[in-house]
Scaffold this active site. Structure first.
Site, PDB file in Angstrom:
ATOM      1  N   ASP A  11      -6.012  53.710 -25.691  1.00 32.92           N
ATOM      2  CA  ASP A  11      -4.899  54.664 -25.524  1.00 32.92           C
ATOM      3  C   ASP A  11      -5.025  55.366 -24.169  1.00 32.92           C
ATOM      4  O   ASP A  11      -5.229  56.565 -24.105  1.00 32.92           O
ATOM      5  CB  ASP A  11      -4.890  55.686 -26.677  1.00 32.92           C
ATOM      6  CG  ASP A  11      -6.180  56.509 -26.764  1.00 32.92           C
ATOM      7  OD1 ASP A  11      -7.257  56.010 -26.367  1.00 32.92           O
ATOM      8  OD2 ASP A  11      -6.122  57.672 -27.213  1.00 32.92           O
ATOM      9  N   GLN A 227     -12.196  69.144 -18.459  1.00 35.67           N
ATOM     10  CA  GLN A 227     -13.336  69.221 -19.376  1.00 35.67           C
ATOM     11  C   GLN A 227     -14.054  70.560 -19.239  1.00 35.67           C
ATOM     12  O   GLN A 227     -14.531  71.129 -20.215  1.00 35.67           O
ATOM     13  CB  GLN A 227     -14.316  68.065 -19.112  1.00 35.67           C
ATOM     14  CG  GLN A 227     -13.777  66.709 -19.506  1.00 35.67           C
ATOM     15  CD  GLN A 227     -13.850  66.443 -20.999  1.00 35.67           C
ATOM     16  OE1 GLN A 227     -14.501  67.161 -21.755  1.00 35.67           O
ATOM     17  NE2 GLN A 227     -13.176  65.391 -21.445  1.00 35.67           N
ATOM     18  N   ASP A 240     -15.259  56.279 -23.843  1.00 34.58           N
ATOM     19  CA  ASP A 240     -14.890  54.921 -24.254  1.00 34.58           C
ATOM     20  C   ASP A 240     -15.734  53.847 -23.585  1.00 34.58           C
ATOM     21  O   ASP A 240     -15.968  52.778 -24.155  1.00 34.58           O
ATOM     22  CB  ASP A 240     -13.411  54.672 -23.953  1.00 34.58           C
ATOM     23  CG  ASP A 240     -12.499  55.611 -24.728  1.00 34.58           C
ATOM     24  OD1 ASP A 240     -12.989  56.285 -25.656  1.00 34.58           O
ATOM     25  OD2 ASP A 240     -11.306  55.670 -24.409  1.00 34.58           O
TER      26      ASP A 240
END
EC number: 3.2.2.8
Length: 313
Positions: A11, A227, A240
């Site tokens: 995604d 972040q 990922d």
């Protein structure tokens, strides 16, 4: 060296882009196809992002659009981390690359059914595509060699105190996958947060150069900011990409076998991966859960993949 045949279900997403970059280039991986799911952003955006990454890096792997919505819950996105496009930061050339006309779920089913059971699924977003494929055609289950996924946590979540985003975005889909009986490897936040991409790592990839070095820099400089603002981290973890690292060399990542159950009850623990770390339930383990990663090895591997895109004429 055996090439691991994989379908990367993602995604995109900043860390997804790094996973695509690594999976398409490393000689240990045979990337058969990229399937796209809604997650970090809506499907129309994640699809464009995946196509943009493939076009920029000249990755000639078919891309398939999949589930635009979760199975049951109302849709959520992670725009607080990934921005309005889902891949804010890099500027891409006008997009000419197109997705295949086949639906991702059909592609997953057809590819697995025609295989010899040697294909690994690598879902690094919400598990909607994988779960729907399992429900549409249960005969694929024995055909899946392994599922190596990014999601969950045995500790604290990042989207709620209990839940990690990918699982929280479609807990019912995750429940289907974790009860499927297919061999599972889970890279959860406890492991992936060890891959914080600090400014020195970004500088290292910039020095490595080429189109992938440039893209890495543009992508990870954006998540440095989000972040830190959201979680106080010194940079963006490349969550990922740890799945690709594991497939290339599982010795770089320490795992522990656990029984994992996904909480689908409404309440504060909705979307939690309940990991029986101590074995108190007495149920047989169904998942290898990532515990620690050799970060020196991992960043060396990322750099090796970045350098693979440098053209030598």
């Amino acid at each position: 060296m055996e090439k691991r045949k994989i379908i990367l279900d993602c995604d995109p997403g900043h860390d997804d882009a790094i996973a695509i970059m690594m999976a398409a280039k490393h000689p240990a991986i045979d990337l058969l196809g990229i399937t796209i799911v809604a997650g970090n952003q809506t499907l129309d955006k994640t699809l464009i992002n995946g196509l943009n990454v493939c076009q920029k890096l000249e990755i000639n792997v078919p891309v398939y659009a999949g589930m635009p919505q979760p199975i049951m819950r109302q849709q959520i996105v992670a725009d607080n981390i990934h921005g309005e496009t889902g891949l804010d930061g890099p500027v891409f050339e006008p997009l000419t690359r197109q997705a295949e006309s086949t639906h991702a779920v059909k592609y997953i089913i057809d590819t697995l059914m025609a295989s010899d059971g040697d294909i690994t699924l690598v879902p690094v977003g919400p598990l909607s595509n994988i779960a729907v494929a399992m429900r549409m055609q249960p005969a694929i289950l024995p055909k899946i060699r392994e599922i190596v996924l990014m999601g969950g946590a045995y500790g604290t979540g990042n989207f709620t105190p209990s839940a990690e985003f990918n699982i929280f975005a479609d807990p019912e889909a995750a429940r289907v996958v974790f009860t499927s009986g297919v061999p599972l490897v889970m890279m959860g936040l406890d492991l992936t947060n060890q891959t914080v991409c600090t400014p020195d790592v970004i500088a290292r990839m910039e020095r490595a150069g080429g189109p992938a070095g440039e893209m890495f820099s543009d992508i990870m400089n954006f998540t440095l900011k989000t972040q830190f603002e959201n979680y106080g981290l010194a940079g963006g973890p490349v969550h990922d990409a740890t799945c690709i690292g594991y497939l290339i060399n599982p010795d770089g990542i320490k795992t522990q076998e656990m029984y994992v159950e996904v909480d689908v009850n409404s309440g504060p623990c909705y979307g939690r991966t309940v990991c029986d770390e101590l074995g108190v339930l007495g149920k047989p383990a169904n998942t290898k859960v990532g515990i620690t990663i050799d970060t020196d090895w991992f960043w060396g591997l990322v750099e090796e993949c970045v350098r693979g895109y440098i053209k030598t004429h």
